[in-house]
Design a protein around this motif. Structure first.
Motif, PDB file in Angstrom:
ATOM      1  N   ASN B  58      -3.292   7.048 -10.631  1.00 34.38           N
ATOM      2  CA  ASN B  58      -3.897   5.719 -10.693  1.00 34.38           C
ATOM      3  C   ASN B  58      -4.983   5.711 -11.763  1.00 34.38           C
ATOM      4  O   ASN B  58      -5.784   6.647 -11.866  1.00 34.38           O
ATOM      5  CB  ASN B  58      -4.512   5.351  -9.338  1.00 34.38           C
ATOM      6  N   ASN B  67      -5.031   0.503  -7.937  1.00 33.14           N
ATOM      7  CA  ASN B  67      -4.192   1.049  -6.863  1.00 33.14           C
ATOM      8  C   ASN B  67      -2.750   0.661  -7.172  1.00 33.14           C
ATOM      9  O   ASN B  67      -2.304  -0.442  -6.853  1.00 33.14           O
ATOM     10  CB  ASN B  67      -4.647   0.501  -5.513  1.00 33.14           C
ATOM     11  N   GLN B  69       1.127   0.906  -6.784  1.00 34.91           N
ATOM     12  CA  GLN B  69       2.203   1.274  -5.857  1.00 34.91           C
ATOM     13  C   GLN B  69       3.505   0.744  -6.453  1.00 34.91           C
ATOM     14  O   GLN B  69       3.872  -0.421  -6.242  1.00 34.91           O
ATOM     15  CB  GLN B  69       1.930   0.707  -4.470  1.00 34.91           C
ATOM     16  N   LYS B  70       4.180   1.631  -7.178  1.00 34.36           N
ATOM     17  CA  LYS B  70       5.329   1.217  -7.988  1.00 34.36           C
ATOM     18  C   LYS B  70       6.464   0.674  -7.141  1.00 34.36           C
ATOM     19  O   LYS B  70       7.099  -0.321  -7.486  1.00 34.36           O
ATOM     20  CB  LYS B  70       5.796   2.405  -8.834  1.00 34.36           C
ATOM     21  N   ARG B  72       6.381  -0.797  -4.362  1.00 28.97           N
ATOM     22  CA  ARG B  72       6.034  -2.110  -3.807  1.00 28.97           C
ATOM     23  C   ARG B  72       5.739  -3.109  -4.909  1.00 28.97           C
ATOM     24  O   ARG B  72       5.448  -4.274  -4.639  1.00 28.97           O
ATOM     25  CB  ARG B  72       4.821  -1.982  -2.887  1.00 28.97           C
ATOM     26  N   SER B  74       3.100  -3.360  -6.830  1.00 24.46           N
ATOM     27  CA  SER B  74       1.754  -3.911  -6.725  1.00 24.46           C
ATOM     28  C   SER B  74       0.788  -3.096  -7.574  1.00 24.46           C
ATOM     29  O   SER B  74       0.970  -1.881  -7.770  1.00 24.46           O
ATOM     30  CB  SER B  74       1.289  -3.961  -5.267  1.00 24.46           C
TER      31      SER B  74
END
Lengths: 116, 118
Positions: B58, B67, B69-70, B72, B74
Motif C-alpha cells: 500500500n 488502503n 484492495q485489488k 474488491r 477499492s
C-alpha cells in the motif's frame, strides 16, 4: 521549481464572445492536459498533448473548442461563440513521461469562466 | 456505469483523529494507476498519493496512506492525525493504460468534502 500556471484566473464574458486561456506547464514536462470541472463534479478530460502533438480529444471538445501547443511548451485553449453551458473551471495539468515514472499529473490553479 | 465511485459526499472528522475516504473503481484493464487529489476552496488540484495496480505494498506519503484492495476494486484514502488545513474536497482518479477511451487521461470521481472540526 515553479508549478503549472494558468492565466487568467477568472474570466467573465458575454454569450457569443470568444475567449482564450493560457497554460504554462512545469518546464521539463512533455505532456499537457486540459480538463473541465463543473460545480459539484470531478474534472472531465478534454484533450492532451505530447510535446506539440495533440494526441487525444474527448467528445466533450466540440468544434467550438480548439487547443494548441505550438512549440511544445505553453498551451492555449480557445472557446468560440461561448454559451452559458461553457461556464466552468478549466484546469490544465502537466506530466513527465519516463519509463520509471508514474506519469503523475500536476495541476494548475485553473481558470474560472463565467458566461453571462 | 461509473468508473470511479465515491459514495461519501461529505465527511466530518475531529482534529487529530484519522479518517478514511472511500473509493471504488471499475476497469477491465490489468494495468492501471490510482490517484488521490485534494482540492481546497482555492480550486487547485493537489496530488497526494499514487498506487499502481501491480504495487504489492500500500502506498504511503506522510500522513496519507492508501488502503488498496485489488480484488474488491477499492482504493480508500486514509488521513491520519487530521489537521484543520485538511478541510477540502478529495478526488479519487484512475488512469487506465490500455483502455480504448485513452491511455493517459484521468477519470475522476465526484469527490468527498472533508470538514475537520476543531
Amino acid at each position: 521549481d515553479t508549478g503549472v500556471s494558468q492565466n487568467p484566473r477568472h474570466k467573465i464574458t458575454k454569450r457569443g464572445q470568444n475567449v482564450t486561456f493560457r497554460c504554462d506547464p512545469i518546464s521539463e514536462h512533455n505532456r499537457l492536459y486540459w480538463y473541465r470541472q463543473t460545480l459539484g463534479q470531478g474534472p472531465e478530460f478534454l484533450t492532451y498533448f505530447q510535446n506539440e502533438a495533440q494526441l487525444e480529444k474527448s467528445r466533450l471538445l466540440s468544434d467550438r473548442f480548439s487547443a494548441e501547443r505550438p512549440k511544445g511548451s505553453f498551451s492555449t485553449l480557445e472557446i468560440q461563440r461561448t454559451e452559458q453551458g461553457d461556464s466552468a473551471m478549466y484546469l490544465c495539468a502537466s506530466s513527465l513521461t519516463r519509463s520509471s515514472s508514474t506519469d503523475t499529473q500536476y495541476f494548475g490553479p485553473g481558470t474560472r469562466l463565467t458566461v453571462l | 456505469a461509473q468508473k470511479i465511485t465515491q459514495t461519501q459526499p461529505g465527511m466530518f472528522v475531529q482534529e487529530k483523529e484519522a479518517v478514511t475516504l472511500d473509493c471504488t473503481y471499475d476497469t477491465s484493464d490489468q494495468s492501471y494507476g490510482l490517484f488521490w487529489y485534494k482540492q481546497p476552496s482555492s480550486g487547485e488540484m493537489i496530488f497526494l498519493i499514487y498506487q499502481g495496480s501491480y504495487d504489492e505494498q500500500n502506498a504511503t506519503e506522510g500522513r496519507y496512506s492508501l488502503n488498496f484492495q485489488k480484488a474488491r476494486k477499492s482504493a480508500n484514502l486514509v488521513i491520519s492525525a487530521s489537521q484543520l488545513g485538511d478541510s477540502a474536497m478529495y478526488f479519487c482518479a484512475m488512469r487506465e493504460v490500455y483502455s480504448g477511451a485513452g491511455s493517459y487521461q484521468l477519470t475522476f470521481g465526484k469527490g468527498t468534502k472533508l470538514s475537520v472540526i476543531p
